[in-house]
Design a protein around this motif. Structure first.
Motif, PDB file in Angstrom:
ATOM      1  N   VAL A 101       0.833  -1.095   0.110  1.00  0.00           N
ATOM      2  CA  VAL A 101      -0.006   0.030   0.027  1.00  0.00           C
ATOM      3  C   VAL A 101       0.854   1.227   0.092  1.00  0.00           C
ATOM      4  O   VAL A 101       1.752   1.279   0.650  1.00  0.00           O
ATOM      5  CB  VAL A 101      -0.877   0.061   1.195  1.00  0.00           C
ATOM      6  N   ILE A 102       0.523   2.074  -1.091  1.00  0.00           N
ATOM      7  CA  ILE A 102       1.163   3.596  -0.948  1.00  0.00           C
ATOM      8  C   ILE A 102       0.713   4.666   0.059  1.00  0.00           C
ATOM      9  O   ILE A 102      -0.861   4.669  -0.069  1.00  0.00           O
ATOM     10  CB  ILE A 102       1.421   4.033  -2.228  1.00  0.00           C
ATOM     11  N   VAL A 103       1.105   5.265   0.989  1.00  0.00           N
ATOM     12  CA  VAL A 103       0.540   6.130   1.799  1.00  0.00           C
ATOM     13  C   VAL A 103       1.052   7.580   1.554  1.00  0.00           C
ATOM     14  O   VAL A 103       2.200   7.637   1.384  1.00  0.00           O
ATOM     15  CB  VAL A 103       0.882   5.752   3.405  1.00  0.00           C
ATOM     16  N   VAL A 108       1.208  17.500   2.289  1.00  0.00           N
ATOM     17  CA  VAL A 108       2.299  17.840   1.464  1.00  0.00           C
ATOM     18  C   VAL A 108       1.795  18.173  -0.141  1.00  0.00           C
ATOM     19  O   VAL A 108       1.054  17.130  -0.482  1.00  0.00           O
ATOM     20  CB  VAL A 108       3.272  17.153   1.993  1.00  0.00           C
ATOM     21  N   LEU A 109       2.335  18.773  -0.551  1.00  0.00           N
ATOM     22  CA  LEU A 109       2.253  18.823  -2.276  1.00  0.00           C
ATOM     23  C   LEU A 109       3.959  18.457  -2.521  1.00  0.00           C
ATOM     24  O   LEU A 109       4.848  19.271  -2.280  1.00  0.00           O
ATOM     25  CB  LEU A 109       2.111  20.571  -2.685  1.00  0.00           C
ATOM     26  N   GLN A 110       3.909  17.648  -3.667  1.00  0.00           N
ATOM     27  CA  GLN A 110       5.269  17.440  -4.143  1.00  0.00           C
ATOM     28  C   GLN A 110       5.275  16.698  -5.510  1.00  0.00           C
ATOM     29  O   GLN A 110       4.156  16.183  -5.843  1.00  0.00           O
ATOM     30  CB  GLN A 110       5.864  16.651  -3.109  1.00  0.00           C
ATOM     31  N   GLN A 111       6.216  16.814  -6.209  1.00  0.00           N
ATOM     32  CA  GLN A 111       6.125  16.368  -7.749  1.00  0.00           C
ATOM     33  C   GLN A 111       7.389  14.950  -7.436  1.00  0.00           C
ATOM     34  O   GLN A 111       8.488  15.237  -7.054  1.00  0.00           O
ATOM     35  CB  GLN A 111       6.773  17.188  -8.735  1.00  0.00           C
ATOM     36  N   ALA A 171       9.438  13.107   3.772  1.00  0.00           N
ATOM     37  CA  ALA A 171       8.704  13.703   2.832  1.00  0.00           C
ATOM     38  C   ALA A 171       7.232  13.339   2.784  1.00  0.00           C
ATOM     39  O   ALA A 171       6.381  13.786   2.153  1.00  0.00           O
ATOM     40  CB  ALA A 171       9.159  13.372   1.338  1.00  0.00           C
ATOM     41  N   GLY A 172       6.779  12.395   3.702  1.00  0.00           N
ATOM     42  CA  GLY A 172       5.489  12.006   3.913  1.00  0.00           C
ATOM     43  C   GLY A 172       4.699  11.029   2.839  1.00  0.00           C
ATOM     44  O   GLY A 172       3.608  10.904   2.559  1.00  0.00           O
ATOM     45  N   VAL A 173       5.626  10.259   2.238  1.00  0.00           N
ATOM     46  CA  VAL A 173       5.526   9.197   1.175  1.00  0.00           C
ATOM     47  C   VAL A 173       5.935   7.933   1.676  1.00  0.00           C
ATOM     48  O   VAL A 173       6.988   7.989   1.775  1.00  0.00           O
ATOM     49  CB  VAL A 173       5.771   9.670  -0.236  1.00  0.00           C
TER      50      VAL A 173
END
Length: 350
Positions: A101-103, A108-111, A171-173
């Protein structure tokens, strides 16, 4: 494969704007914030469902996104009975998860190339993968140390200057394996950052990092919220409204009277009315049905829908909520925030 978007925060640092609008749906220009993250998730073909983990004003968020059919991706909802922390929210939301699972952190906004993150996770046969991003001032964050092979070694919360060994932060991912979630107790407050991740390191489990050098910002403060608009207008983050726009001026259907001066980059939403002699920009964001009266000035400010800026008023470096009325000859600046339905009387100085 499923994705979990952690979107349960109250957005206390953005109050009063978030009293009526949950942070996950505060507008970035004319789109709810989470829409930008959903755009990224839609680019990963194997993600078949996005689970929004909610707690604060969940109905407002569900009304915004529905079941995802209009967006081309299935959306479901997991509403916490009470705040469970980041780890508890993931465990609560992952009840139907059977694969990796990806969380994503909903602040956060990121590329980022999410497919590359998933590939890194699988190549390492990892139990968990964390995305890291380099920052200029790591002392304001928790550092994450890795070895030469990218294995996570240590977490250090808000270190002193003499403790800084790296500049990479969470980074929150994340990509997580479902069998690792058993350590998280059901319906209890639990932190993924302070409990789950350190347990992986302590147990010697395969826990790797993916370093992302692309754009990254936490929109949770007033200054960062304004900054993300500036960054999109300047092309630091690529978003559709500002692609190939001459002068950086996006006009989605405003009514602009004579002798209006507009200096890009700036954004004018549908139905905005800009009256004679007004001056806009740079970095003015004028929302849907906003009225800017004669000789008023708006610069480096975000004004939400249906507000009025009176004649000869100046709004600079401010955030203005919905249905506000800023009187004539008024000055609003210096990072001020006005909540929905605020009224600033004529000739006031804020």
């Amino acid at each position: 494969m499923k994705a979990i978007l952690l979107a349960g925060g109250k957005g206390t640092r953005l109050r009063p704007l978030t009293l009526n609008t949950p942070k996950p749906i505060v507008p970035i220009f004319n789109r709810p914030f989470l829409m930008y993250q959903l755009d990224q998730l839609r680019q990963v073909p194997e993600i078949t469902e996005v689970i929004l983990s909610l707690n604060y004003q969940p109905r407002r968020i569900e009304e915004t996104f529905g079941n995802g059919e209009a967006l081309g991706i299935k959306i479901s909802y997991a509403v916490e009975p009470q705040p469970l922390g980041t780890g508890g929210a993931i465990k609560f939301s992952a009840q139907t998860v059977q694969d990796s699972v990806i969380v994503l952190n909903g602040d956060v906004l990121q590329q980022i190339d999410l497919q590359a993150v998933i590939a890194r996770h699988r190549a390492a046969n990892a139990k968990a993968t964390i995305v890291l991003t380099p920052v200029d001032n790591p002392s304001a964050y928790g550092l994450v140390e890795t070895d030469a092979s990218g294995n996570v070694q240590r977490f250090l919360e808000k270190p002193g200057q003499d403790e800084i060994t790296v500049n990479t932060i969470n980074a929150g991912v994340y990509v997580l394996e479902p069998d690792t979630l058993d350590r998280i107790p059901d319906n209890e407050t639990y932190s993924i950052e302070r409990q789950y991740f350190p347990s992986l390191v302590a147990n010697g489990e395969t826990f790797v990092a993916y370093v992302n050098d692309g754009y990254w910002i936490d929109i949770g403060t007033p200054e960062k919220y304004r900054q993300v608009h500036r960054d999109i207008m300047d092309g630091r983050y690529h978003a559709a409204p500002f692609l190939d726009r001459a002068g950086g001026i996006v006009d989605l259907g405003a009514r602009i009277e004579q002798d209006v001066h507009i200096q890009g980059p700036c954004f004018l939403d549908e139905g905005a009315v800009i009256k004679a002699g007004a001056r806009l920009g740079p970095y003015a964001v004028v929302g849907r049905q906003v009225q800017v009266d004669e000789q008023a000035q708006v610069r480096d400010a975000v004004i939400w829908a249906n507000s009025v800026v009176g004649a000869d008023a100046v709004v600079e470096g401010a955030l203005v909520g919905r249905n506000c009325h800023i009187g004539r000859n008024t000055v609003v600046g210096g990072g001020r925030m006005l909540g929905d339905r605020s009224t600033v009387t004529d000739y006031s100085r804020l």
